[in-house]
Enzyme design. Structure first.
Site, PDB file in Angstrom:
ATOM      1  N   GLU A  84       6.282   7.021  -5.339  1.00 43.90           N
ATOM      2  CA  GLU A  84       6.034   7.848  -4.165  1.00 43.90           C
ATOM      3  C   GLU A  84       7.318   8.525  -3.687  1.00 43.90           C
ATOM      4  O   GLU A  84       7.324   9.713  -3.352  1.00 43.90           O
ATOM      5  CB  GLU A  84       5.400   6.987  -3.062  1.00 43.90           C
ATOM      6  CG  GLU A  84       3.933   6.688  -3.389  1.00 43.90           C
ATOM      7  CD  GLU A  84       3.345   5.492  -2.663  1.00 43.90           C
ATOM      8  OE1 GLU A  84       2.142   5.231  -2.843  1.00 43.90           O
ATOM      9  OE2 GLU A  84       4.074   4.811  -1.915  1.00 43.90           O
ATOM     10  N   GLY A 133       0.572  -9.748   7.552  1.00 40.50           N
ATOM     11  CA  GLY A 133       0.101 -11.130   7.555  1.00 40.50           C
ATOM     12  C   GLY A 133       0.124 -11.730   8.950  1.00 40.50           C
ATOM     13  O   GLY A 133      -0.882 -12.231   9.453  1.00 40.50           O
TER      14      GLY A 133
END
Lengths: 455, 455
Positions: free
Chosen positions: A169, A15
């Site tokens: 993952e 961001g």
């Protein structure tokens, strides 16, 4: 306001960094503040934790990224509070005034108020990843030293809490480390005996994806010796394992020496000093333009912001943060140029969902885009391509591409270092030259096959 | 003695690892013990410290290297003492018996009895390299925050103690970091103002090389803002700098916030438990075959051994350790096969000097082989080629080759991460939007040029 507005950005994640980059040509001064000197490509952080990639393959000095941005400077510092009335950010050791503020300090894991961080590290920064890597590979070293079968099994059992993308993952990679990476490396233990337990409170893994893909992911995990346990909550963690409460209210105990945390979301505590409404996870309820109520000069982007679009919460993913950062940069640039009056007639932020993906392991992933849901090798190729594309810089792309190809061909992991403190391992009960265990003083020796080593 | 002799090797550096590798086909059982899980390619460790390479580019899991050696196993453990009478190695938490022992635990820096390690870290392991990297790059961050010019200069001054190959290589890289790597990255300071001071007790840098090459190296260092001061001894180190005594007995003081140590040799303390004569640096005075007096079954190889050949001490370099490890492995293999009686008629070790090299920086090195002494670009190409050749494994060769080419073309360093604790930096005295410094409470604000940032 001064002639050149001063835009302060807190946080160099997706961001904040994309906001700074998008302000390059705007008539503003930018100060990006982060407590670390590097931006992390978060989607691949689990690969550092599992020794497939190096830290610097996925981490870039923020100064380098903004090197040619003559209107930007970078400050290595930690923001402690925001004084919206005085328009300044309070640091550990000073203050910085702003005309515009972009808060992008993200979120971390939530341990639901428990003191479990030391027992079950999460994965948010490079240091976390190296700590997880250290624990995982030390567990095999400990198992190799251990002679008690039950204790050995506990060293080869890995618990991952939370079956979102990171948990899935990590679990897939942990299974492959035992089955593939370490297969030939030990003499006493069989690393293929690895047992990964993936705990999830909801009823399926990867709850954000279509059910069909969740099922495909669960099946792929099964092939990697990952046991998926859904509908169970962790009630206790200690050095020897985990206690879980099942859906029927009963409890179960798992003996495991390594527990990793990939659950919950806890927003950066900085949000509290903004003096505006927060949601349950501590995220800021932002306005349509991503500013905060009553302060059009303060924006919150990324994981720290809470926003509902089309009846659904925006997810805490990179794409939302990147698009949010760019959106806010555009608004500020237009106002600085005088194209609009400050805070007036701003466009609302709208997230464009390009789809999402999760990788389970070698040649296996799932992908869900606008129309297509796929799993398996093709999804893995897509995942591969997209992640190489989004990496920053030619150097990282080449290094990651090469490392992946090398790993794919050799079944190895290139960054299998144990750094930092080795800590306490089981005592050595060694096979002496006469075929007897040489034990620490006081323990009885047991006869063993002298040629067991030469299997 | 048991049917299959048990060869215990202490240390997985060049000496120990090459001995283990050379024993692959010998009828022995090998146990390699190291306190770390990885072998380090020591000649390139300074490149990790200066952010040019990643740790795993030059560090390999010892287990991987010995994966296919079915007669070898690896134990992650630290040896505390050797009991030559009982033929066993005492670990922290157990014992290991041996028929043959190869001690290859090397040497570390000597601080001449002073407590300077924390103030001036040396470069022996990956953790050391990352600590030096952290200090070097944090120094620039601190300088950027600092407003007092003298304090800023102290942050941009780096002292390296000891002008052997490591000291020279570190100094050259430190100069290039300021002049090249960081040139565009800061706004308040000019990293090109970096000042590196290389202190040496002897009368020239790289004393082991011919005088002509020392002079060439000194000249090349000068171009990298490295000031070489020979004939001076460090008498004091503290957090603010270094005090040195010059040849004429006078003293001088250097204000520097970063001091690195590359001087002295202190042998591994394990040598003391062997009960044989040691030299002043604590190294073992070995016999011609590299065994220790009175114990033909115990060998010492590498930096821990002291041996004179043709009237000169064998240097503490990789080549000596590698050749020593191989020599000892051959002796043991022959005896295990029954080709010779144990300890009888052993061939003496003879070091074959292939030459030596040191790199100063980008396109600059010196090389001294049997007949040729060269410096400059050609020597640098030689250094490059030889180091790529000696790296272990295809993966490291490709990664290092690519990283070097990338750095050479871009003047950048790929691993510029600051990890670990940031520690205390100077307080932020920030330029507020009105062109005044925003100071911590209690300090007076100073007017500054508001557009200074936009230089």
């Amino acid at each position: 306001m001064a002639k050149t507005p001063h835009v302060v950005i807190l946080g160099g994640g997706f961001g904040g960094l994309f906001a700074a980059v998008a302000l390059r040509k705007a008539p503003v001064r930018v100060t990006l503040i982060d407590k670390r000197n590097h931006h992390i490509f978060q989607p691949l952080l689990y690969q550092v934790a599992t020794a497939a990639l190096n830290p610097s393959d996925i981490a870039y000095p923020i100064r380098s990224v903004l090197q040619d941005h003559k209107n930007a400077r970078v400050l290595l510092a930690e923001a402690r509070a925001i004084d919206t009335a005085a328009r300044k950010v309070v640091l550990d050791d000073g203050e910085v005034s702003y005309d515009y503020l972009i808060v992008a300090t993200g979120a971390t894991h939530s341990y639901f108020g428990k003191d479990w961080e030391r027992l079950a590290p999460g994965l948010k920064c490079i240091e976390d990843a190296l700590e997880i890597r250290r624990r995982v590979f030390l567990a095999y070293e400990a198992a190799e030293r251990e002679s008690d079968p039950a204790a050995q099994r506990a060293w080869l059992t890995f618990v991952v809490v939370g079956a979102g993308p990171t948990g899935v993952e990590l679990s897939g990679a942990l299974g492959e480390i035992g089955l593939q990476t370490l297969a030939q490396d030990f003499r006493r233990i069989d690393p293929g005996g690895v047992h990964v337990i993936l705990l999830e409170g909801r009823d399926r893994v990867l709850g954000g994806f279509p059910e069909k893909l969740s099922a495909a992911a669960a099946a792929a995990l099964g092939k990697r010796r990952v046991e998926v346990r859904t509908g169970c909550m962790v009630t206790e963690i200690d050095a020897d394992g985990v206690t879980v409460r099942l859906g029927d209210g009963s409890t179960d105990r798992v003996a495991a020496r390594t527990v990793l945390w990939a659950a919950g979301v806890q927003a950066s505590p900085l949000a509290r000093s903004l003096g505006v409404p927060l949601d349950r996870a501590g995220r800021v309820e932002v306005e349509a333009d991503l500013s905060i109520p009553g302060h059009p000069e303060v924006f919150v982007v990324g994981d720290l912001a809470h926003r509902v679009q089309d009846g659904k919460d925006l997810p805490g993913v990179c794409q939302v943060a990147m698009q949010g950062g760019k959106h806010v940069a555009k608004l500020i640039a237009a106002e600085a140029r005088g194209a609009r009056a400050p805070g007036q007639g701003r466009k609302a932020f709208r997230y464009f969902d390009k789809g999402s993906m999760a990788v389970i392991g070698r040649s296996s992933a799932i992908a869900s885009t606008m129309r297509v849901n796929i799993s398996g090798f093709l999804a893995w190729l897509m995942w591969w391509t997209v992640h190489i594309f989004y990496l920053i810089g030619f150097r990282s792309r080449v290094l990651v591409m090469f490392s992946w190809m090398w790993s794919w061909l050799t079944f190895r992991r290139g960054a299998r270092l144990i750094t930092g403190d080795v800590g306490a391992l089981p005592p050595v009960r060694d096979l002496g030259p006469d075929g007897r265990l040489v034990l620490p003083p006081g323990e009885a020796a047991v006869a063993l096959d002298p040629d067991a080593l030469q299997r």
